[in-house]
Enzyme design. Structure first.
Site, PDB file in Angstrom:
ATOM      1  N   GLU A  76       0.696  -1.367  -0.053  1.00  9.13           N
ATOM      2  CA  GLU A  76      -0.040  -0.062   0.032  1.00  9.13           C
ATOM      3  C   GLU A  76       0.648   1.297   0.036  1.00  9.13           C
ATOM      4  O   GLU A  76       0.280   2.352   0.287  1.00  9.13           O
ATOM      5  CB  GLU A  76      -0.748   0.076   1.170  1.00  9.13           C
ATOM      6  CG  GLU A  76      -1.831  -1.030   1.315  1.00  9.13           C
ATOM      7  CD  GLU A  76      -2.902  -1.110   0.204  1.00  9.13           C
ATOM      8  OE1 GLU A  76      -2.995  -0.659  -0.653  1.00  9.13           O
ATOM      9  OE2 GLU A  76      -3.922  -1.946   0.380  1.00  9.13           O
ATOM     10  N   HIS A  95      -3.026   2.810   8.302  1.00  9.76           N
ATOM     11  CA  HIS A  95      -3.834   2.195   7.702  1.00  9.76           C
ATOM     12  C   HIS A  95      -4.177   0.990   8.289  1.00  9.76           C
ATOM     13  O   HIS A  95      -3.152   0.121   8.722  1.00  9.76           O
ATOM     14  CB  HIS A  95      -3.592   1.679   6.067  1.00  9.76           C
ATOM     15  CG  HIS A  95      -4.223   0.750   5.453  1.00  9.76           C
ATOM     16  ND1 HIS A  95      -5.517   0.901   5.343  1.00  9.76           N
ATOM     17  CD2 HIS A  95      -4.061  -0.249   4.851  1.00  9.76           C
ATOM     18  CE1 HIS A  95      -6.194  -0.175   4.699  1.00  9.76           C
ATOM     19  NE2 HIS A  95      -4.952  -0.811   4.445  1.00  9.76           N
ATOM     20  N   HIS A  97      -7.276  -2.305   9.423  1.00 13.36           N
ATOM     21  CA  HIS A  97      -8.503  -3.210   9.001  1.00 13.36           C
ATOM     22  C   HIS A  97      -9.332  -3.293  10.343  1.00 13.36           C
ATOM     23  O   HIS A  97      -9.593  -4.469  10.861  1.00 13.36           O
ATOM     24  CB  HIS A  97      -8.337  -4.470   8.469  1.00 13.36           C
ATOM     25  CG  HIS A  97      -7.593  -4.370   7.046  1.00 13.36           C
ATOM     26  ND1 HIS A  97      -6.945  -5.485   6.886  1.00 13.36           N
ATOM     27  CD2 HIS A  97      -7.092  -3.226   6.515  1.00 13.36           C
ATOM     28  CE1 HIS A  97      -6.111  -4.973   5.526  1.00 13.36           C
ATOM     29  NE2 HIS A  97      -6.203  -3.791   5.530  1.00 13.36           N
ATOM     30  N   TYR A 116     -20.118  14.408  18.027  1.00  8.54           N
ATOM     31  CA  TYR A 116     -19.259  15.543  17.609  1.00  8.54           C
ATOM     32  C   TYR A 116     -17.818  15.172  17.360  1.00  8.54           C
ATOM     33  O   TYR A 116     -16.982  15.885  16.934  1.00  8.54           O
ATOM     34  CB  TYR A 116     -19.304  16.597  18.878  1.00  8.54           C
ATOM     35  CG  TYR A 116     -18.580  16.062  20.059  1.00  8.54           C
ATOM     36  CD1 TYR A 116     -17.314  16.150  20.222  1.00  8.54           C
ATOM     37  CD2 TYR A 116     -19.315  15.639  21.285  1.00  8.54           C
ATOM     38  CE1 TYR A 116     -16.671  15.905  21.534  1.00  8.54           C
ATOM     39  CE2 TYR A 116     -18.854  15.283  22.400  1.00  8.54           C
ATOM     40  CZ  TYR A 116     -17.500  15.454  22.603  1.00  8.54           C
ATOM     41  OH  TYR A 116     -16.738  15.215  23.712  1.00  8.54           O
ATOM     42  N   HIS A 158     -12.612  -2.839   2.559  1.00  8.38           N
ATOM     43  CA  HIS A 158     -11.073  -2.908   2.745  1.00  8.38           C
ATOM     44  C   HIS A 158     -10.846  -2.615   4.013  1.00  8.38           C
ATOM     45  O   HIS A 158     -10.315  -3.470   4.828  1.00  8.38           O
ATOM     46  CB  HIS A 158     -10.382  -2.109   1.619  1.00  8.38           C
ATOM     47  CG  HIS A 158      -8.948  -1.966   1.784  1.00  8.38           C
ATOM     48  ND1 HIS A 158      -8.221  -1.534   0.646  1.00  8.38           N
ATOM     49  CD2 HIS A 158      -7.982  -2.572   2.582  1.00  8.38           C
ATOM     50  CE1 HIS A 158      -6.786  -2.095   1.030  1.00  8.38           C
ATOM     51  NE2 HIS A 158      -6.858  -2.457   2.234  1.00  8.38           N
ATOM     52  N   TYR A 211      -7.025  20.190  20.012  1.00  9.96           N
ATOM     53  CA  TYR A 211      -7.325  18.956  20.740  1.00  9.96           C
ATOM     54  C   TYR A 211      -6.578  17.893  20.172  1.00  9.96           C
ATOM     55  O   TYR A 211      -5.828  17.655  19.209  1.00  9.96           O
ATOM     56  CB  TYR A 211      -8.834  18.771  20.163  1.00  9.96           C
ATOM     57  CG  TYR A 211      -9.587  17.808  21.113  1.00  9.96           C
ATOM     58  CD1 TYR A 211      -9.991  17.971  22.386  1.00  9.96           C
ATOM     59  CD2 TYR A 211      -9.777  16.409  20.703  1.00  9.96           C
ATOM     60  CE1 TYR A 211     -10.730  17.246  23.086  1.00  9.96           C
ATOM     61  CE2 TYR A 211     -10.317  15.572  21.405  1.00  9.96           C
ATOM     62  CZ  TYR A 211     -10.995  15.908  22.669  1.00  9.96           C
ATOM     63  OH  TYR A 211     -11.619  14.914  23.595  1.00  9.96           O
TER      64      TYR A 211
END
Length: 220
Positions: A76, A95, A97, A116, A158, A211
């Site tokens: 990837e 990334h 899963h 929120y 994915h 934040y």
């Protein structure tokens, strides 16, 4: 403050990959992490489980997609490269899963503003990029588009992508996205979730500029 070395960043990437496992966001050899470094980026290798990963296994890549490491980068690497190249304000891409993010991705459903905390991902929705085979240019194009004005997205059938100005913030966002998807899944079983307005999320996005995880102030 001096620039972190490639080795220091590689150590942080190894720690992040192991955190994905312990946090329940990934399993086996799934998941990958990249961090911008100078005029390129550092990328996790392909096929090595997180608990076996070493700093010297991390692949240093150019923005042209080349490297001289004995190990191949994650399949990837392309969308990591393209996200970092398209978004100069970002320094890290995660990334994975995770179960609930991936479940919604399997349904090709975007996540609306049911809480929120979606503002942590940069806007009133978490988009779901259309399906393309893993490791392809088509997937990269779809991911970059889904991340327009956002910090996180789903990838249909994915998984998910979380980004950040630091690796700590990208990993934090991955955790928050999975929590939001889990909460949304439960809310859908109870009834029809109430969607917050775009204006409310825009105000929250602004408040979220300071934040999230941060470094402690330097000692005098």
């Amino acid at each position: 403050m001096s620039e972190a070395t490639a080795y220091e960043i590689s150590c942080a990437i190894v720690e992040a990959m192991r955190s994905l496992i312990t946090l329940g966001l990934s399993q086996g050899t799934a998941g990958n992490v990249s961090v911008r470094f100078r005029d390129g980026f550092l990328m996790t290798p392909s096929g090595i489980p997180a608990d076996e990963l070493r700093p010297e296994d991390i692949v240093r890549m150019t923005m042209e997609g080349t490297h001289d490491h004995v190990l191949a980068p994650s399949s990837e690497w392309r969308f990591h490269r393209d996200i970092l190249r398209r978004r100069p304000e970002l320094s890290a891409v995660v990334h994975a899963h995770p179960t609930y993010c991936t479940a919604f991705a399997m349904c090709a459903r975007e996540i609306p503003a049911v809480h929120y905390m979606i503002a942590a991902a940069g806007g009133p929705t978490i988009r779901c990029a259309p399906y393309s085979p893993y490791g392809t240019e088509e997937l990269s194009v779809a991911a970059v588009a889904a991340l327009e004005d956002r910090l996180g997205c789903l990838l249909a059938n994915h998984g998910m992508i979380a980004t950040g100005r630091t690796l700590a913030k990208a990993l934090w966002l991955a955790v928050e996205m999975e929590a939001l998807c889990r909460q949304y899944a439960v809310a859908l079983q109870i009834g029809q979730p109430v969607i917050l307005s775009d204006a409310e999320i825009a105000r929250t996005v602004k408040r979220f500029e300071s934040y999230g995880p941060r470094n402690r102030p330097s000692e005098p």
